[in-house]
Write an enzyme that holds these catalytic residues in place. Structure first.
Site, PDB file in Angstrom:
ATOM      1  N   TYR A 200       0.842  -1.199   0.000  1.00  0.00           N
ATOM      2  CA  TYR A 200       0.000   0.000   0.000  1.00  0.00           C
ATOM      3  C   TYR A 200       0.887   1.263   0.000  1.00  0.00           C
ATOM      4  O   TYR A 200       0.666   2.189  -0.791  1.00  0.00           O
ATOM      5  CB  TYR A 200      -0.942  -0.022   1.211  1.00  0.00           C
ATOM      6  N   LYS A 204       1.377   4.364  -2.835  1.00  0.00           N
ATOM      7  CA  LYS A 204       1.259   5.806  -2.561  1.00  0.00           C
ATOM      8  C   LYS A 204       2.555   6.533  -2.956  1.00  0.00           C
ATOM      9  O   LYS A 204       2.527   7.685  -3.385  1.00  0.00           O
ATOM     10  CB  LYS A 204       0.891   6.039  -1.096  1.00  0.00           C
TER      11      LYS A 204
HETATM   12  N1  LIG Z   1      -8.030   6.971   5.909  1.00  0.00           N
HETATM   13  C1  LIG Z   1      -6.741   7.214   6.004  1.00  0.00           C
HETATM   14  O1  LIG Z   1      -6.172   7.168   7.093  1.00  0.00           O
HETATM   15  C2  LIG Z   1      -5.960   7.604   4.771  1.00  0.00           C
HETATM   16  C3  LIG Z   1      -4.669   8.122   4.927  1.00  0.00           C
HETATM   17  C4  LIG Z   1      -3.949   8.503   3.814  1.00  0.00           C
HETATM   18  C5  LIG Z   1      -4.510   8.364   2.555  1.00  0.00           C
HETATM   19  N2  LIG Z   1      -5.752   7.842   2.425  1.00  0.00           N
HETATM   20  C6  LIG Z   1      -6.307   7.729   1.077  1.00  0.00           C
HETATM   21  O2  LIG Z   1      -7.564   8.374   1.031  1.00  0.00           O
HETATM   22  C7  LIG Z   1      -8.348   7.803  -0.022  1.00  0.00           C
HETATM   23  C8  LIG Z   1      -9.725   7.450   0.508  1.00  0.00           C
HETATM   24  O3  LIG Z   1      -9.607   6.392   1.421  1.00  0.00           O
HETATM   25  P1  LIG Z   1     -10.537   6.240   2.704  1.00  0.00           P
HETATM   26  O4  LIG Z   1      -9.643   6.295   3.852  1.00  0.00           O
HETATM   27  O5  LIG Z   1     -11.697   7.107   2.627  1.00  0.00           O
HETATM   28  O6  LIG Z   1     -10.952   4.698   2.520  1.00  0.00           O
HETATM   29  P2  LIG Z   1     -12.375   4.003   2.367  1.00  0.00           P
HETATM   30  O7  LIG Z   1     -13.303   4.489   3.413  1.00  0.00           O
HETATM   31  O8  LIG Z   1     -12.079   2.543   2.311  1.00  0.00           O
HETATM   32  O9  LIG Z   1     -12.879   4.521   0.940  1.00  0.00           O
HETATM   33  C9  LIG Z   1     -12.282   4.060  -0.239  1.00  0.00           C
HETATM   34  C10 LIG Z   1     -13.219   4.324  -1.383  1.00  0.00           C
HETATM   35  O10 LIG Z   1     -12.609   3.803  -2.563  1.00  0.00           O
HETATM   36  C11 LIG Z   1     -13.571   3.000  -3.221  1.00  0.00           C
HETATM   37  N3  LIG Z   1     -13.007   1.948  -4.025  1.00  0.00           N
HETATM   38  C12 LIG Z   1     -12.248   0.894  -3.639  1.00  0.00           C
HETATM   39  N4  LIG Z   1     -12.007   0.099  -4.690  1.00  0.00           N
HETATM   40  C13 LIG Z   1     -12.638   0.649  -5.754  1.00  0.00           C
HETATM   41  C14 LIG Z   1     -12.784   0.273  -7.100  1.00  0.00           C
HETATM   42  N5  LIG Z   1     -12.273  -0.862  -7.579  1.00  0.00           N
HETATM   43  N6  LIG Z   1     -13.500   1.076  -7.908  1.00  0.00           N
HETATM   44  C15 LIG Z   1     -14.070   2.211  -7.449  1.00  0.00           C
HETATM   45  N7  LIG Z   1     -13.977   2.607  -6.177  1.00  0.00           N
HETATM   46  C16 LIG Z   1     -13.277   1.822  -5.342  1.00  0.00           C
HETATM   47  C17 LIG Z   1     -14.415   2.400  -2.096  1.00  0.00           C
HETATM   48  O11 LIG Z   1     -15.635   1.900  -2.612  1.00  0.00           O
HETATM   49  P3  LIG Z   1     -16.375   0.634  -1.899  1.00  0.00           P
HETATM   50  O12 LIG Z   1     -16.985   1.153  -0.633  1.00  0.00           O
HETATM   51  O13 LIG Z   1     -17.374   0.201  -2.920  1.00  0.00           O
HETATM   52  O14 LIG Z   1     -15.336  -0.388  -1.643  1.00  0.00           O
HETATM   53  C18 LIG Z   1     -14.562   3.628  -1.226  1.00  0.00           C
HETATM   54  O15 LIG Z   1     -15.579   4.443  -1.723  1.00  0.00           O
HETATM   55  C19 LIG Z   1      -7.550   6.609  -0.526  1.00  0.00           C
HETATM   56  O16 LIG Z   1      -6.822   7.000  -1.664  1.00  0.00           O
HETATM   57  C20 LIG Z   1      -6.605   6.317   0.619  1.00  0.00           C
HETATM   58  O17 LIG Z   1      -5.458   5.648   0.178  1.00  0.00           O
HETATM   59  C21 LIG Z   1      -6.496   7.456   3.495  1.00  0.00           C
END
Ligand SMILES: NC(=O)c1ccc[n+]([C@@H]2O[C@H](COP(=O)([O-])OP(=O)(O)OC[C@H]3O[C@@H](n4cnc5c(N)ncnc54)[C@H](OP(=O)(O)O)[C@@H]3O)[C@@H](O)[C@H]2O)c1
Length: 331
Positions: A200, A204
């Protein structure tokens, strides 16, 4: 923030300010916006007066639920549309881009947010799933939508923005595959547990490197150019850890309790970057401001790796959509 200490300090003591931008008249797309940070970013875009916000989701039912939730809190009807986009299928990405090109009059901002974080090795479109979803599909979509952004820039005399969501974990990722002749092949070949544990973070890091090189290839945004940047929301409450192994759950529970930002605060990073000025082109943004990416990214080796991995990505994307390289330079 690039060292473990800096990342920890950031988490514990730094807040992301509320965005100040107004999105009146603008059309925006957020990928993976049925939950988590993507949904909150979409909510803010609606709140900040965007005219149209497309929730690009793989499950339309979950997308509709998110739409209803955002309409309930913002009281703005007829702004949100739910469109199907599955980042694990290149055909779906191409279909989504064609729909945008046919039906959107303008595209002011694209937030490439959708991603997964898993320890399970699975092949999707002949590549490990995180490479396909977090990196290849995200940049495939960004480049396929560049002409629409460029047309928007010319027609409305604006600077459309493409923001890809990165992570401060890029700075902690070990990435020995950078030395291999074919980086993606080397990553795909490593199915080991330790390889998947760091994957992961590697995706990134690839996001940060490719954003930098793609920005160079797109050229500096002049009076009407497209701006490309990447942003780190920090560790936040969301569903991103849904696939982590059972034995690591107590660790994540403790981390969430002790240091996670709210989903709303994390999504401010998305919105600030997506409203970015020309100075943010090619940059890594943290806490809503242009920040230093990792020491490796900024090193000589980082620069040559960014060129190498970008060239290898473009070769892959050419196999998926012949001629796509031509879109980068606006030809
Ligand atoms: N949360 C953190 O601590 C954190 C920190 C740094 C960066 N980020 C980044 O922030 C972004 C959002 O993540 P989040 O934390 O909000 O995670 P999340 O709650 O798991 O949301 C991820 C989203 O991506 C969608 N997704 C996954 N696979 C997909 C696919 N094949 N096609 C279309 N959509 C897809 C999911 O849809 P489904 O619900 O249908 O699976 C969900 O809507 C990501 O890029 C993550 O790497 C997060």
């Amino acid at each position: 923030m690039t060292t473990f200490r800096e990342i920890l300090y950031n988490q514990l003591f730094v807040s992301i300010p509320k965005p100040k931008t107004d999105f009146t008249g603008q059309t925006c797309i957020v990928t993976g916006s049925n939950t988590g940070l993507g949904k909150e970013a979409a909510r803010q875009l609606v709140d900040y007066n965007a005219s149209k916000v497309v929730l690009a989701v793989r499950n339309l039912e979950r997308g509709e639920k998110a739409r209803n939730d955002i309409v309930n809190t913002t009281k703005r009807e007829n702004v949100l549309e739910v469109w199907e986009l599955d980042l694990s299928s290149f055909e779906s990405v191409k279909r989504f881009a064609s729909r945008c090109n046919e039906h959107l009059e303008r595209l002011d901002c694209l937030i490439g947010n959708g991603a997964i974080n898993t320890r399970k090795h699975k092949e999707v479109e002949d590549n490990e799933s995180m490479l396909t979803i977090n990196v290849m599909s995200t940049f495939l979509l960004s480049i396929l939508l560049l002409p629409l952004c460029q047309k928007t820039a010319r027609s409305f005399e604006v600077h459309p923005r493409i923001t890809i969501i990165a992570s401060d974990l890029h700075a902690l990722a070990s990435f020995p595959e950078r030395l291999e002749p074919d980086i993606f092949a080397a990553l795909n070949a490593d199915k080991s547990f330790s390889g998947m544990m760091r994957r992961y973070g590697v995706t990134k890091l690839l996001v940060v490197l490719i954003t930098r090189e793609l920005a160079v290839q797109m050229g500096k945004p002049d009076s009407q150019g497209v701006i490309l940047n990447c942003a780190n929301p920090g560790f936040c409450h969301s569903e991103i850890t849904r696939d982590v192994p059972r034995w690591t759950r107590p660790i994540f529970w403790f981390m969430h309790k002790s240091m996670a930002r709210s989903t709303e605060m994390g999504s401010r990073a998305h919105v600030i970057a997506a409203a970015g000025l020309t100075a943010t082109h090619g940059e890594y943004m943290d806490n809503g401001v242009i920040s230093k990416a990792s020491n490796f990214v900024r090193s000589e080796e980082g620069h040559s790796t960014q060129r190498k991995v970008y060239a290898q990505l473009l070769r892959k994307l050419e196999g998926i959509e012949p001629g796509i390289s031509q879109l980068v330079a606006g030809k």
